[in-house]
Scaffold this motif. Structure first.
Motif, PDB file in Angstrom:
ATOM      1  N   LYS A   1      36.097  29.435  34.266  1.00  0.00           N
ATOM      2  CA  LYS A   1      34.916  28.960  33.546  1.00  0.00           C
ATOM      3  C   LYS A   1      33.643  29.222  34.346  1.00  0.00           C
ATOM      4  O   LYS A   1      32.639  29.687  33.812  1.00  0.00           O
ATOM      5  CB  LYS A   1      35.034  27.468  33.237  1.00  0.00           C
ATOM      6  N   LYS A   2      33.681  28.926  35.646  1.00  0.00           N
ATOM      7  CA  LYS A   2      32.514  29.153  36.495  1.00  0.00           C
ATOM      8  C   LYS A   2      32.180  30.641  36.578  1.00  0.00           C
ATOM      9  O   LYS A   2      31.009  31.023  36.568  1.00  0.00           O
ATOM     10  CB  LYS A   2      32.759  28.601  37.900  1.00  0.00           C
ATOM     11  N   ALA A   3      33.209  31.477  36.661  1.00  0.00           N
ATOM     12  CA  ALA A   3      32.987  32.916  36.756  1.00  0.00           C
ATOM     13  C   ALA A   3      32.384  33.459  35.466  1.00  0.00           C
ATOM     14  O   ALA A   3      31.449  34.270  35.505  1.00  0.00           O
ATOM     15  CB  ALA A   3      34.292  33.633  37.060  1.00  0.00           C
ATOM     16  N   LEU A   4      32.887  33.007  34.333  1.00  0.00           N
ATOM     17  CA  LEU A   4      32.361  33.476  33.054  1.00  0.00           C
ATOM     18  C   LEU A   4      30.909  33.029  32.855  1.00  0.00           C
ATOM     19  O   LEU A   4      30.117  33.756  32.273  1.00  0.00           O
ATOM     20  CB  LEU A   4      33.251  33.000  31.907  1.00  0.00           C
ATOM     21  N   GLU A   5      30.565  31.840  33.356  1.00  0.00           N
ATOM     22  CA  GLU A   5      29.175  31.383  33.289  1.00  0.00           C
ATOM     23  C   GLU A   5      28.251  32.283  34.108  1.00  0.00           C
ATOM     24  O   GLU A   5      27.101  32.487  33.749  1.00  0.00           O
ATOM     25  CB  GLU A   5      29.061  29.944  33.793  1.00  0.00           C
ATOM     26  N   LYS A   6      28.767  32.815  35.216  1.00  0.00           N
ATOM     27  CA  LYS A   6      27.979  33.717  36.073  1.00  0.00           C
ATOM     28  C   LYS A   6      28.015  35.160  35.583  1.00  0.00           C
ATOM     29  O   LYS A   6      27.395  36.029  36.176  1.00  0.00           O
ATOM     30  CB  LYS A   6      28.507  33.676  37.504  1.00  0.00           C
ATOM     31  N   GLY A   7      28.789  35.434  34.528  1.00  0.00           N
ATOM     32  CA  GLY A   7      28.864  36.786  33.993  1.00  0.00           C
ATOM     33  C   GLY A   7      29.946  37.646  34.618  1.00  0.00           C
ATOM     34  O   GLY A   7      29.957  38.861  34.441  1.00  0.00           O
ATOM     35  N   ILE A   8      30.877  37.047  35.322  1.00  0.00           N
ATOM     36  CA  ILE A   8      31.977  37.782  35.947  1.00  0.00           C
ATOM     37  C   ILE A   8      33.166  37.740  34.985  1.00  0.00           C
ATOM     38  O   ILE A   8      33.651  36.665  34.639  1.00  0.00           O
ATOM     39  CB  ILE A   8      32.367  37.153  37.298  1.00  0.00           C
ATOM     40  N   THR A   9      33.627  38.918  34.557  1.00  0.00           N
ATOM     41  CA  THR A   9      34.744  38.960  33.603  1.00  0.00           C
ATOM     42  C   THR A   9      36.002  39.567  34.199  1.00  0.00           C
ATOM     43  O   THR A   9      37.104  39.200  33.805  1.00  0.00           O
ATOM     44  CB  THR A   9      34.360  39.761  32.346  1.00  0.00           C
ATOM     45  N   THR A  10      35.860  40.513  35.132  1.00  0.00           N
ATOM     46  CA  THR A  10      37.030  41.134  35.751  1.00  0.00           C
ATOM     47  C   THR A  10      37.010  40.901  37.255  1.00  0.00           C
ATOM     48  O   THR A  10      35.957  40.944  37.884  1.00  0.00           O
ATOM     49  CB  THR A  10      37.074  42.653  35.481  1.00  0.00           C
ATOM     50  N   VAL A  11      38.175  40.654  37.811  1.00  0.00           N
ATOM     51  CA  VAL A  11      38.309  40.412  39.248  1.00  0.00           C
ATOM     52  C   VAL A  11      39.546  41.127  39.778  1.00  0.00           C
ATOM     53  O   VAL A  11      40.413  41.560  39.014  1.00  0.00           O
ATOM     54  CB  VAL A  11      38.422  38.902  39.577  1.00  0.00           C
ATOM     55  N   VAL A  12      39.623  41.229  41.095  1.00  0.00           N
ATOM     56  CA  VAL A  12      40.813  41.719  41.781  1.00  0.00           C
ATOM     57  C   VAL A  12      41.479  40.494  42.396  1.00  0.00           C
ATOM     58  O   VAL A  12      40.831  39.727  43.106  1.00  0.00           O
ATOM     59  CB  VAL A  12      40.442  42.722  42.895  1.00  0.00           C
ATOM     60  N   PHE A  13      42.762  40.282  42.132  1.00  0.00           N
ATOM     61  CA  PHE A  13      43.444  39.082  42.621  1.00  0.00           C
ATOM     62  C   PHE A  13      43.972  39.308  44.030  1.00  0.00           C
ATOM     63  O   PHE A  13      44.703  40.249  44.299  1.00  0.00           O
ATOM     64  CB  PHE A  13      44.592  38.707  41.680  1.00  0.00           C
ATOM     65  N   ASP A  14      43.581  38.426  44.942  1.00  0.00           N
ATOM     66  CA  ASP A  14      44.027  38.455  46.334  1.00  0.00           C
ATOM     67  C   ASP A  14      44.857  37.200  46.570  1.00  0.00           C
ATOM     68  O   ASP A  14      44.313  36.108  46.667  1.00  0.00           O
ATOM     69  CB  ASP A  14      42.812  38.496  47.260  1.00  0.00           C
ATOM     70  N   ARG A  15      46.164  37.367  46.664  1.00  0.00           N
ATOM     71  CA  ARG A  15      47.050  36.212  46.799  1.00  0.00           C
ATOM     72  C   ARG A  15      47.073  35.637  48.213  1.00  0.00           C
ATOM     73  O   ARG A  15      47.728  34.630  48.473  1.00  0.00           O
ATOM     74  CB  ARG A  15      48.460  36.557  46.340  1.00  0.00           C
ATOM     75  N   GLY A  16      46.356  36.257  49.122  1.00  0.00           N
ATOM     76  CA  GLY A  16      46.195  35.707  50.460  1.00  0.00           C
ATOM     77  C   GLY A  16      47.428  35.759  51.335  1.00  0.00           C
ATOM     78  O   GLY A  16      47.553  34.997  52.284  1.00  0.00           O
ATOM     79  N   GLY A  17      48.361  36.648  51.035  1.00  0.00           N
ATOM     80  CA  GLY A  17      49.584  36.743  51.825  1.00  0.00           C
ATOM     81  C   GLY A  17      50.679  35.803  51.376  1.00  0.00           C
ATOM     82  O   GLY A  17      51.768  35.808  51.933  1.00  0.00           O
ATOM     83  N   TYR A  18      50.403  34.981  50.374  1.00  0.00           N
ATOM     84  CA  TYR A  18      51.407  34.059  49.864  1.00  0.00           C
ATOM     85  C   TYR A  18      52.292  34.771  48.841  1.00  0.00           C
ATOM     86  O   TYR A  18      51.861  35.720  48.196  1.00  0.00           O
ATOM     87  CB  TYR A  18      50.742  32.856  49.178  1.00  0.00           C
ATOM     88  N   VAL A  19      53.497  34.290  48.675  1.00  0.00           N
ATOM     89  CA  VAL A  19      54.410  34.828  47.673  1.00  0.00           C
ATOM     90  C   VAL A  19      53.881  34.444  46.297  1.00  0.00           C
ATOM     91  O   VAL A  19      53.406  33.326  46.089  1.00  0.00           O
ATOM     92  CB  VAL A  19      55.835  34.278  47.886  1.00  0.00           C
ATOM     93  N   TYR A  20      53.977  35.364  45.343  1.00  0.00           N
ATOM     94  CA  TYR A  20      53.415  35.148  44.000  1.00  0.00           C
ATOM     95  C   TYR A  20      54.366  34.294  43.157  1.00  0.00           C
ATOM     96  O   TYR A  20      55.002  34.763  42.214  1.00  0.00           O
ATOM     97  CB  TYR A  20      53.157  36.497  43.327  1.00  0.00           C
ATOM     98  N   THR A  21      54.494  33.028  43.527  1.00  0.00           N
ATOM     99  CA  THR A  21      55.262  32.056  42.753  1.00  0.00           C
ATOM    100  C   THR A  21      54.558  30.715  42.864  1.00  0.00           C
ATOM    101  O   THR A  21      53.627  30.556  43.639  1.00  0.00           O
ATOM    102  CB  THR A  21      56.706  31.884  43.283  1.00  0.00           C
TER     103      THR A  21
END
Length: 120
Positions: free
Chosen positions: A83-103
């Motif tokens: 919601k905050k990103a869409l308010e700022k006009g950001i629609t696409t991002v690159v996801f950085d999981r920070g080295g954590y397992v994606y679960t």
């Protein structure tokens, strides 16, 4: 003799490996996730300038999250960051999981952000 690495060092090594490939730009910033034992922190970062554009966490004042270390809290944070990103006009991002397992909490953040309108 091989030294046994602790979890933090292993995660840091994985995160550095991921960050070699993932770079946030002004058009497509990086959505970075950090999770501690009790809380979750998410930021959208423009790496070209080094600025944090939007952030959300389980400990911010308006969050009203009782337990910050469960999947429900992660879903709420994913929705808040989207919601905050869409308010700022950001629609696409690159996801950085920070080295954590994606679960678990990491996956819950990503799914909730996608459902709220962010594109990865």
């Amino acid at each position: 003799m091989i030294k046994k690495l602790d979890r933090k060092k292993v995660r840091t090594r994985k995160h550095k490996s991921i960050r070699r490939r993932i770079v946030g730009t002004a058009e497509r910033p990086r959505l970075s996730v950090y999770r501690s034992l009790q809380n979750v922190f998410v930021q959208i970062i423009d790496d070209t300038t080094g600025n944090t554009l939007v952030s959300a966490s389980t400990i911010e004042k308006g969050a009203k999250i009782e337990n910050g270390s469960n999947i429900e809290a992660a879903k709420q944070i994913g929705e808040r960051i989207a919601k905050k990103a869409l308010e700022k006009g950001i629609t696409t991002v690159v996801f950085d999981r920070g080295g954590y397992v994606y679960t678990g909490r990491i996956k819950a953040i990503a799914d909730a952000a996608r459902e709220a309108g962010l594109k990865f």
